[in-house]
Scaffold this active site. Structure first.
Site, PDB file in Angstrom:
ATOM      1  N   LYS A 174       0.806  -1.092   0.138  1.00  0.00           N
ATOM      2  CA  LYS A 174       0.017   0.088  -0.123  1.00  0.00           C
ATOM      3  C   LYS A 174       0.879   1.373   0.031  1.00  0.00           C
ATOM      4  O   LYS A 174       1.769   1.680   1.054  1.00  0.00           O
ATOM      5  CB  LYS A 174      -0.923   0.102   1.184  1.00  0.00           C
ATOM      6  N   GLY A 205      -5.612   3.147  -0.702  1.00  0.00           N
ATOM      7  CA  GLY A 205      -6.505   3.667   0.276  1.00  0.00           C
ATOM      8  C   GLY A 205      -5.991   4.097   1.420  1.00  0.00           C
ATOM      9  O   GLY A 205      -4.804   4.411   1.530  1.00  0.00           O
ATOM     10  N   GLY A 207      -4.707   4.636   5.719  1.00  0.00           N
ATOM     11  CA  GLY A 207      -4.190   3.830   6.537  1.00  0.00           C
ATOM     12  C   GLY A 207      -4.895   3.083   7.472  1.00  0.00           C
ATOM     13  O   GLY A 207      -5.027   1.933   7.607  1.00  0.00           O
ATOM     14  N   GLY A 211      -4.607   0.086   5.255  1.00  0.00           N
ATOM     15  CA  GLY A 211      -3.410  -0.369   5.815  1.00  0.00           C
ATOM     16  C   GLY A 211      -3.609  -1.244   7.021  1.00  0.00           C
ATOM     17  O   GLY A 211      -2.874  -2.271   7.225  1.00  0.00           O
ATOM     18  N   GLU A 249      10.370   1.605  10.280  1.00  0.00           N
ATOM     19  CA  GLU A 249      11.136   2.893  10.246  1.00  0.00           C
ATOM     20  C   GLU A 249      10.138   3.921  10.378  1.00  0.00           C
ATOM     21  O   GLU A 249       9.413   4.496   9.707  1.00  0.00           O
ATOM     22  CB  GLU A 249      11.765   3.092   8.640  1.00  0.00           C
ATOM     23  N   CYS A 283      12.776  12.027   6.709  1.00  0.00           N
ATOM     24  CA  CYS A 283      13.047  11.766   8.094  1.00  0.00           C
ATOM     25  C   CYS A 283      14.415  12.008   8.307  1.00  0.00           C
ATOM     26  O   CYS A 283      14.634  11.982   9.742  1.00  0.00           O
ATOM     27  CB  CYS A 283      12.572  10.311   8.184  1.00  0.00           C
ATOM     28  N   GLU A 384       8.476  15.978  16.286  1.00  0.00           N
ATOM     29  CA  GLU A 384       8.631  15.829  14.584  1.00  0.00           C
ATOM     30  C   GLU A 384       7.728  16.985  13.882  1.00  0.00           C
ATOM     31  O   GLU A 384       6.558  16.760  14.270  1.00  0.00           O
ATOM     32  CB  GLU A 384       8.847  14.528  14.230  1.00  0.00           C
TER      33      GLU A 384
END
Length: 482
Positions: A174, A205, A207, A211, A249, A283, A384
């Site tokens: 995905k 689609g 998450g 997901g 990750e 990231c 973040e």
């Protein structure tokens, strides 16, 4: 209106319930395509196609798998212009960046793992005097799930699927619903390259719906995910009790430590990139910049001058350095952190405002932003932001710099600028990060392990680490008579 369908069992198909999501062009804020809004039943279809393909694919020779992956790499290269234009349109990044980095790296991912699988050897251990031989098989897991983010869409999508299929697995994948276009286009390339039907299935689609259906599917045996830490924690809560293999990750809040003995001009040039490349939506960007006090004022002046020269503009313009942020909601999130910084006593040295681009007035553009702060525990240094925002703080000693660098919940990467070898060796060991760059940034050798510590993730990707993740080790022990 273009409709981005699922790619299942080698064909493009509509979602079963015929539901679609709007797909926005960040440069102008307009809907330009529709994305399949897949449900649990669509994921089940993709799983069945993968499961059906697995016996044959897992027994396909390594040479044949390698040839197919390298053909895919070649076709990505041949379609560079088309894929780069699609990536820029879908993500908002400068076209020049997509051409120079994103699409070439996607090709490199397939080429690298197409070659790496031919060198991925098993181990053998002879027990001398015991007439015993142990050898280790590395066997594909079966059907695995790969879920990738929106910041480097095809780059990170291929970083997951290439080692998975190279190792003999079949995949339900995905891409982000925010940037699905290049994953959609990849389906045609897979067909042209002769990848057998069902080996790679691409389901679009959200998450929470698509997901989640992948993560909780009882027969999908491993999950490789790149994205936010909160989502990673949710995936772990779902998958861990099911005893799935997990590679996560996650977020980063990376320190950039600048010592007075560095190569100043090189540092300044690279720090500009490590702060604002891809609109700061990487990231690995160095969003916390710590500068030795003796050069702090000079750096501040020079850095502001360099950042002020960056052009925010139309992603198609070759002179554009910073394109549009990926979505309206993300733009608003980044803006909220700039406001928080001011409320916490931060001083905006440059930027902080939206940019209106001619003929693209509804696009999601923001100035690169530099904020001087006094407290390492402020929210903009602990959370973040994932946008074109960096903070500056001075330090007096190496110990102080190290303490501030490590004083966050994340540990993905760190950058160190110094020409002192002893300091390099000390800090490289003590920095709490999965990757440390010394006098460079984003310098990647695909053979090396990639990943973070603390809340930046679990496991490692890259090189043989990825091939180990996507295989199960089985020891075979044989005794024999003299």
């Amino acid at each position: 209106m273009q409709y981005l369908k699922n790619y299942i069992d080698g064909d493009y198909i509509d979602p079963i319930e015929n539901d679609w999501l709007d797909n926005y062009n960040p440069s102008n804020g307009e809907v330009y395509s529709k994305i399949a809004k897949s449900k649990k039943a669509d994921v089940e279809n993709a799983y069945r196609a993968a499961a059906k393909a697995f016996p044959e694919w897992s027994n396909t020779t390594i040479d044949e798998r390698s040839k197919i992956l390298i053909r895919i790499a070649d076709l990505i290269e041949q379609n560079l212009d088309t894929l780069a234009a699609a990536e820029s349109k879908d993500n908002g990044k400068p076209l020049s960046l997509a051409k120079a980095v994103d699409i070439p790296r996607a090709s490199s991912n397939f080429r690298f793992f197409g070659n790496a699988i031919t060198q991925f050897a098993s181990e053998a251990h002879e027990s001398v005097g015991m007439n015993t031989m142990n050898y280790t098989l590395r066997q594909p897991i079966g059907v695995v799930g790969c879920i990738s983010p929106w910041n480097l869409p095809l780059y990170l999508f291929t970083w997951k699927i290439a080692p998975a299929i190279a190792a003999g697995n079949c995949v339900v994948a995905k891409p982000s619903e925010v940037t699905p276009l290049t994953a959609f286009l990849l389906g045609e390339i897979l067909t042209q390259a002769g990848l057998p039907k069902g080996v790679l299935n691409i389901v679009h689609g959200t998450g929470p719906e698509t997901g989640q259906a992948i993560v909780e599917h009882p027969q999908i045996k491993a999950i490789s995910f790149t994205g936010g830490t909160a989502t990673g924690a949710h995936i772990a809560r779902t998958a861990a009790p099911m005893f799935k293999k997990l590679s996560l990750e996650l977020g980063g809040k990376n320190p950039n430590l600048i010592f007075a003995d560095c190569d100043y001009d090189k540092m300044l040039s690279v720090t500009l990139k490590s702060s604002f490349a891809n609109q700061g939506q990487i990231c690995l960007c160095g969003s916390r910049i710590y500068i030795e006090a003796s050069i702090f004022e000079k750096f501040k002046k020079d850095f502001v001058a360099k950042v002020s020269e960056l052009k925010v503009g139309n992603p198609k313009d070759a002179k554009t350095n910073i394109g549009a942020l990926v979505s309206k909601s993300h733009l608003e999130k980044v803006e909220s952190y700039i406001k928080i910084a001011q409320e916490e006593g931060g001083v905006i040295l440059f930027g902080g405002n939206r940019v209106e681009v001619k003929n693209l007035e509804n696009g999601y553009y923001l100035q690169p932003t530099i904020i001087e702060i006094k407290d390492n525990n402020c929210r903009v240094n602990q959370e973040e932001i994932f946008g074109p925002v960096v903070t500056l703080m001075p330090f007096e000693t190496e110990a102080e710099a190290l303490a501030m660098a490590n004083d966050v919940k994340y540990g993905l990467s760190a950058t160190l600028w110094t020409n002192n070898l002893n300091r390099t060796m000390r800090l490289s060991k003590k920095l709490e990060a999965g990757i440390v760059w010394v006098n460079t940034w984003l310098n990647r050798d695909l053979r090396t392990p990639f990943g973070g510590v603390k809340e930046s993730g679990v496991g490692r990707e890259g090189g043989f680490e990825a091939l180990k993740f996507f295989t199960e080790a089985k020891n075979v022990c044989i005794t024999y008579e003299n």
